[in-house]
Scaffold this active site. Sequence first.
Site, PDB file in Angstrom:
ATOM      1  N   ARG A 296       0.821  -1.214   0.000  1.00 55.86           N
ATOM      2  CA  ARG A 296       0.000   0.000   0.000  1.00 55.86           C
ATOM      3  C   ARG A 296       0.852   1.260   0.000  1.00 55.86           C
ATOM      4  O   ARG A 296       0.504   2.251  -0.643  1.00 55.86           O
ATOM      5  CB  ARG A 296      -0.949  -0.021   1.204  1.00 55.86           C
ATOM      6  CG  ARG A 296      -2.129  -0.940   0.989  1.00 55.86           C
ATOM      7  CD  ARG A 296      -2.942  -1.184   2.237  1.00 55.86           C
ATOM      8  NE  ARG A 296      -4.089  -2.036   1.915  1.00 55.86           N
ATOM      9  CZ  ARG A 296      -4.871  -2.620   2.810  1.00 55.86           C
ATOM     10  NH1 ARG A 296      -4.624  -2.454   4.099  1.00 55.86           N
ATOM     11  NH2 ARG A 296      -5.887  -3.365   2.426  1.00 55.86           N
ATOM     12  N   TYR A 440      -6.094  -1.585  -6.826  1.00 54.37           N
ATOM     13  CA  TYR A 440      -5.445  -2.754  -6.228  1.00 54.37           C
ATOM     14  C   TYR A 440      -4.825  -2.445  -4.864  1.00 54.37           C
ATOM     15  O   TYR A 440      -4.711  -1.304  -4.461  1.00 54.37           O
ATOM     16  CB  TYR A 440      -4.451  -3.423  -7.167  1.00 54.37           C
ATOM     17  CG  TYR A 440      -3.283  -2.681  -7.744  1.00 54.37           C
ATOM     18  CD1 TYR A 440      -2.806  -1.486  -7.246  1.00 54.37           C
ATOM     19  CD2 TYR A 440      -2.609  -3.245  -8.838  1.00 54.37           C
ATOM     20  CE1 TYR A 440      -1.702  -0.863  -7.799  1.00 54.37           C
ATOM     21  CE2 TYR A 440      -1.505  -2.632  -9.402  1.00 54.37           C
ATOM     22  CZ  TYR A 440      -1.054  -1.443  -8.880  1.00 54.37           C
ATOM     23  OH  TYR A 440       0.045  -0.834  -9.422  1.00 54.37           O
ATOM     24  N   GLU A 441      -4.487  -3.543  -4.168  1.00 57.52           N
ATOM     25  CA  GLU A 441      -4.029  -3.502  -2.772  1.00 57.52           C
ATOM     26  C   GLU A 441      -5.050  -2.850  -1.854  1.00 57.52           C
ATOM     27  O   GLU A 441      -4.715  -2.153  -0.902  1.00 57.52           O
ATOM     28  CB  GLU A 441      -2.668  -2.796  -2.645  1.00 57.52           C
ATOM     29  CG  GLU A 441      -1.605  -3.250  -3.617  1.00 57.52           C
ATOM     30  CD  GLU A 441      -1.469  -4.764  -3.712  1.00 57.52           C
ATOM     31  OE1 GLU A 441      -1.890  -5.477  -2.781  1.00 57.52           O
ATOM     32  OE2 GLU A 441      -0.959  -5.240  -4.734  1.00 57.52           O
ATOM     33  N   GLY A 442      -6.312  -3.086  -2.139  1.00 57.28           N
ATOM     34  CA  GLY A 442      -7.407  -2.520  -1.342  1.00 57.28           C
ATOM     35  C   GLY A 442      -7.941  -1.280  -2.016  1.00 57.28           C
ATOM     36  O   GLY A 442      -7.282  -0.237  -2.008  1.00 57.28           O
TER      37      GLY A 442
END
Length: 598
Positions: A296, A440-442
Amino acid sequence: MPIYKAPVEDTLFILNDVLGIERYNNIPGFSDVTPDMLDAIVGEAAKLAEEVLFPLNLSGDQEGCVRHPDGSVTTPKGFKEAYELYRESGWLGLAAPEEFGGQGLPYTLHTAIGEYMSSANMSLTMYPGLTQGAIAAIIEHGTDEQRATYLPKMIAGEWTGTMNLTEPHCGTDLGLLRSKAVPQPDGSYKISGQKIFISAGEHDMADNIIHLVLARIEGAPEGTKGISLFIVPKFIVEADGTPGTRNGATCGAIEHKMGIHGNSTCVMNYDDATGYLIGTANRGLNAMFIMMNEARLGVGLQGLSVSEIAYQNAVAYARERLQGRSLSGIKAPDKKADPLIVHPDIRRVLMTIRAFNESSRAFTLWTALKSDVAHRSEDEAERQTADDLLGLVTPILKGVLTDRGFDHAVMAQQVFGGHGYIEEHGMSQYVRDARIAMIYEGANGIQALDLVGRKLGLNGGRAVMALFKEIGDFCDENRGDEQMTAYTNALKKSLNDLQSASMWFMSNAMAKPDNAGAGSTDYMHLSGLVVLGYMWAKMAKTAQGLLASGAGDREDFLKNKLLTATFYMDRILPETALRRSRIEAGSDTLMALDAAAF
C-alpha cells in the site's frame, strides 16, 4: 515523445533539510547515510530511471506481455535486460537485512529512489516491487529454514515474489475464499484453486517465482479466521538451493487491462501445487497484511510517481504550445500567439499538480521514516509512536495519493487538448496506468473504511491524537514567527476541521454505522489535505531558515518552495471545510433512495 527528469534536488531537500535524516544516525542502517552518500545513491538511481527504465515505458505499453501455449510469459522487449541491470546494481536489496545479502540501508532511501523508478516505468518496477512485499512477509513470519531458502535469492533479485489473494468470486471479502490446502505426510500441503489479478505472476526475468498464496486448510473454519498463507514456488527448491521440479502453479491467462500493459497480470491456476505453510495455520491474513501494508505504501508512491511525470510533460507542452493571447497583455510579441503557460487556468492546473507532488513527496518520505523508526529503533516508546502513526497514515497515503494521482494525470492530459487524447504524446498511458492504483491492494473506498472504522478508534484513538498533537504543537511553536503566520493559521484552521469531523464520527457513527460509511472517503481526503498542509508548513519553515542563513545557488529553488506553499494554503487547503460539511451531513440522503429506484 514523453520526457522525464528525476526530481533529485527536491528529494535531497526533503531528506537532508526538512526531515534531517542525519539526526537518526543512532538507528541501525542510518549511521552511514551522509549527505554525500545520499547524493551519490539518489543520483545513480536517477540515472538508471532516466536512461534505462524510462526509454522502455512507451514501447512496453505498446507491446505488452505475451503468454505462450505452454503457459510461459514473455515480457516486452528490453525489460529483461533492464531488470538484470537493476538487479545487478543491488537496488532490490537496498534496504533488506545484511544477513540475507541486503545492504541494510533505510527504507526511507528505498522509498526515495522508488519514486524515480515508478515514474520512469511503472509496469517494469512492479516486478521487483511485489518481491519487496514477499520478502517482508517471509522475514516477519517465515521459519529460519524458509528465510535461508528464499530470502538471499529474492533479495539478490534472482527470484521474484508475488501475492495471491483475489479469486474470481471474491476480492475484498476474503472470507469467501475457496482455494484449499490439503496436508501431506511430509508437512507440506497440496494447494488447489484459481487466483486472478496476480501482478508479475509469470514472466521471463527470474529463475524462480515465489508465490505467497492464501488458501484454506481442509477442515479449517469458514470466513477469514480459517485462512492460511503458503509459500508456493514456481519451481520446487532442491536441497542445494537451486530450482528443481516444475510445480503445479501455472499462468492460465494474462488479463486484458486498461493500463500497466508491460506487467504480466495473470490468472494463476494451482493444481495440487506443493506449498509450505508460512506463519501460523488459520492466521494467514496476519502474515499477508505485512505484504499488503508494504504494498500500500508502494502503491501510494505510484500515485505520486505518475502525477510527477504527467506534470513534467504538461509543463513542457504548456511552455511550447502557442494558443491565444494573455488576458493581461501580449507576452510573446514576436509570435502569433502566447504560450499556454501564461493563461491563468493552465497555471491553476500546473500549480495544483505541483503543490500536490512536492507535498506528497515529503509525506511519503516522512511516512517511510516512521516505518524505519518503528522497525529499527531501540527505544520502545519511540517505536510505538512511530508504528501508531504508520498504521494511521497508510490508508491515507494510499487512498489520497492514488485518487489525486489519477485526477492529476487527467488534468495534465487536458493541458494537451486533443493532442493528449491521441497516443503521440504518451499522456493517455499515464491516465491508464494511474487508474489501477486506486483499485489494487485494497480499493480506495476500503482504505477510507479502514481509516474510519478501525484506525480512528484503535487503542482509544492513540494514533490520531498523536497526529493531532504533532501538527498542533508545530503550529503553537511557530505562532510567534510572523513569516510563518500565513501557513500556521491556515494549517490550524484545517486541523480544527479534521478534529471536529473526528468528534462528529465519535458522536454519530456508533449508533448509526452508515454515518461512518457515508463520510469515510471525505474523511480520508480531509486527513490527507491536513497532512499535506503540515508537510508544506514544515517545508516553508525550512526554506525560510535556509534563505535567512544564505541560500547561495538554491535561492530560486527555496523561494519557489514558499510560493508553492502559499498557493497550497490559499487555494487547496480550504477544501477541508467542504469535506467536513459533507461528513456532518450524515447518511440520511445518501441511503434514502430505495435500491430498486436506482
